[in-house]
Design a protein around this motif. Structure first.
Motif: not given
Length: 73
Positions: A45-53
């Motif tokens: 999730l973090v690598i995909a840019g979804l750190i806000y999730i």
């Protein structure tokens, strides 16, 4: 800065999970899911840019672990 906070919290949460998993004598499947699957999902999730999730999920897991983990005396 948010990424550094995420990494620190992730190490704390999954370090505590390791201790709980070994103390509770879970089966091998539960240990594998807890220690490999969950961190990998959060990292993806973090690598995909979804750190806000990923960040709120990590915070919720940390709060639950603080409430559930046995108290040391």
């Amino acid at each position: 800065m948010l990424s550094l906070l995420f990494v620190v919290l992730m190490i704390m949460v999954f370090g505590k999970l390791l201790g709980i998993a070994l103390k509770a004598t879970w089966s091998i499947a539960k240990i594998v899911v807890t220690l490999i699957f969950c961190p990998v999902v959060l990292l993806v999730l973090v690598i995909a840019g979804l750190i806000y999730i990923a960040f709120p999920v990590l915070l919720i897991a940390g709060i639950v672990l603080l409430l559930v983990s046995p108290k040391r005396t």
